[in-house]
Design a protein around this motif. Structure first.
Motif, short mmCIF file in Angstrom:
data_model
loop_
_atom_site.label_atom_id
_atom_site.label_comp_id
_atom_site.label_asym_id
_atom_site.label_seq_id
_atom_site.Cartn_x
_atom_site.Cartn_y
_atom_site.Cartn_z
N ASP A 196 46.84 9.78 -49.69
CA ASP A 196 48.27 9.92 -49.42
C ASP A 196 48.45 10.47 -48.02
N PRO A 197 48.86 9.63 -47.04
CA PRO A 197 48.97 10.07 -45.64
C PRO A 197 49.94 11.23 -45.43
N THR A 198 50.81 11.50 -46.41
CA THR A 198 51.77 12.60 -46.25
C THR A 198 51.17 13.94 -46.66
N GLY A 230 52.81 21.41 -38.58
CA GLY A 230 53.79 20.44 -38.10
C GLY A 230 53.20 19.08 -37.78
N ASP A 231 51.87 18.96 -37.80
CA ASP A 231 51.23 17.68 -37.53
C ASP A 231 51.52 16.67 -38.64
N THR A 232 51.56 15.41 -38.28
CA THR A 232 51.58 14.31 -39.25
C THR A 232 50.41 13.39 -38.93
N LEU A 233 50.01 12.62 -39.92
CA LEU A 233 48.90 11.69 -39.70
C LEU A 233 49.26 10.67 -38.63
N TYR A 234 50.53 10.29 -38.59
CA TYR A 234 50.97 9.32 -37.58
C TYR A 234 50.85 9.90 -36.19
N ARG A 235 51.29 11.16 -36.01
CA ARG A 235 51.24 11.78 -34.68
C ARG A 235 49.79 11.93 -34.22
N VAL A 253 46.89 4.64 -38.24
CA VAL A 253 47.00 5.58 -39.36
C VAL A 253 46.05 5.17 -40.47
N VAL A 309 43.87 20.03 -37.97
CA VAL A 309 45.30 19.80 -38.14
C VAL A 309 46.08 21.08 -37.83
#
Length: 473
Positions: A183-185, A158-163, A172, A155
């Motif tokens: 918790d995906p966040t 600035g990465d997100t699980l969605y990206r 996701v 990771v």
């Protein structure tokens, strides 16, 4: 009578090979006769096997070379792993090499992935190996729900699980389940995530013989961030090249064979695929190598800055460009000695008031600039620390940046510390990580007291906080 005898002999000889075949063929093997247009990959799909399983069972040295009418022994009982549904392109791989790995033709693989130019695949690209529209044979994994050989993604800030999920063509939910993320966040820079359904590539790298390995981290480059290219040679070489129309610098580790290239991706680089062109020289011989890499946007926001009274003249482009030109001439220099090791430390004991990369307007004017560093909202007079060991190459009072210090950390890496009240070091001083080099102030073009901290990689300003969270040594 003679005729009957001759026919009996002929029939007897016709039956002998069939009888022998029946005796020699085990119960757990069937025979497949290769038809026109078939490849070993398609045959493997039909029987729910891998290409390697059939090639090994039949002693095939070249899985791409099978002939119409050729008889292949197909094991009916096997526990070999299934062909993966997807493949992630690694540095040095070609479409031809990947196709050979899975027993496909280059044309088949290109068609399956709608690739018009077989030379334009890029590092990190996800290739479909098995079409979702094709019925899945028993035993073949066609969905990305279960990890194959644990393709791991690190990771980035600035990465997100969605990206990440979108980049690799998975959901996701599948990504969260594969990594027990409740918790995906809540993911963090440096975290290792298994990408479900992606199998690590095998022997498909088409590197020059002088190189034994080539790695790029991260596989997908981000505008405003730093990337590291690591090459391992089998003999001493020198490496030069270009990326995004800028010359790159080659740094050599103590073993003399490991080469590291640090690349800064300029802000505002448009998302797309770009070639990293390398020349590997050994003696009088040289080899060209071009690797396609993908650059994606950094997702930086915007902000308005209201300057302190009497500072508006510092928005004059002539003043700004003259100072920037002077700094560029310093930051473009390359020192082959590396002073830094591991992640950098924070330059101030204060909170971040403005991150790197934001597009800026001043005094509610047009958005015409961007933030080239990270701001720390420290109290006036509080200490500023050297983020890493190095040599001071600038200590001066500037117009836009106020009291400023620049430290050379080697390998083309520089850090800048702007708007200071006091400067405690001079040009030529050797500083250590954590050493106090000055104090926070409000000199130059500012909205109030703070430290503006910059980091340049081979002449390109990049996000300095990435270097706090990640080691490039």
């Amino acid at each position: 009578m003679k005729t009957r005898f001759i026919l009996s002999i002929v029939c007897l000889f016709c039956l002998i090979p069939l009888t022998l075949l029946a005796q020699e063929q085990p119960d757990n093997v069937t025979i497949h006769v290769v038809q026109r247009g078939e490849t070993l990959f398609r045959i493997a799909q039909q029987y729910g096997l891998t290409v390697d399983a059939i090639a090994t069972f039949n002693g095939l040295a070249d899985p791409t070379n099978i002939q119409v009418g050729q008889r292949l022994l197909i094991p009916t009982e096997t526990t070999t792993p299934a062909t993966p549904a997807r493949h992630v392109v690694k540095p040095g791989e070609t479409l031809r090499g990947i196709a050979q790995l899975y027993g496909m033709t280059t044309e088949e693989l290109a068609s399956l992935n709608a690739i018009a130019d077989v030379n334009r695949i890029f590092v990190g690209q996800v290739l479909t190996i098995m079409s979702d529209a094709t019925p899945t044979p028993p035993g073949v994994q066609a969905t990305p729900e279960i990890p194959a050989n644990d393709f791991v993604y690190i990771v980035q800030p600035g990465d997100t699980l969605y990206r990440i999920a979108t980049s690799y063509g998975v959901t996701v939910n599948a990504l969260a389940q594969a990594n027990s993320v409740t918790d995906p966040t809540l993911i963090f820079a440096g975290q290792k995530l298994i990408i479900p359904g992606l199998e690590a590539p095998q022997l498909t790298v088409d590197l020059p013989p002088i190189l034994s390995s080539l790695e790029i981290n991260p596989l997908m480059l981000v505008e405003g961030k730093t990337a590291q290219v690591r090459l391992k040679a089998i003999a001493p070489v020198s490496i030069s090249g270009t990326f995004l129309n800028r010359a790159i610098h080659d740094s050599v580790e103590a073993d003399g064979l490991t080469h590291i290239i640090l690349v800064g991706v300029p802000i505002f680089t448009e998302s797309g695929v770009y070639p990293l062109d390398l020349t590997i020289s050994s003696g009088n011989a040289s080899t060209q190598l071009s690797v396609n890499v993908q650059v994606v946007g950094g997702g930086y926001g915007t902000e308005n800055i209201t300057l302190l009274a009497g500072r508006n003249d510092l928005l004059d482009p002539n003043v700004e460009n003259a100072e920037l030109s002077m700094l560029q001439s310093i930051m473009d220099q390359f020192t082959p000695t590396r002073y830094f090791a591991g992640p950098m430390s924070l330059p101030a004991a204060a909170g971040v008031s403005s991150p790197f990369g934001r597009k800026r307007s001043y005094n509610n004017g047009p958005i015409s600039r961007y933030h080239t560093g990270t701001d720390f909202a420290g109290a006036p007079g509080s200490p500023i620390f050297a983020a890493a060991p190095g040599v001071v190459v600038l200590s001066d009072a500037l117009n836009v940046r106020g009291n400023a210090i620049v430290i050379d950390h080697g390998w083309g890496i520089y850090t800048g510390y702007w708007h200071q009240t006091e400067r405690y070091v001079n040009v030529g001083d050797v500083v250590q990580m954590g050493q106090v080099i000055g104090t926070i102030g409000a000199t130059g073009r500012v909205s109030g007291p703070h430290l503006h901290w910059e980091l340049w990689v081979n002449g390109v300003p990049v996000d300095p906080m990435q270097w706090v969270q990640q080691s490039f040594s």
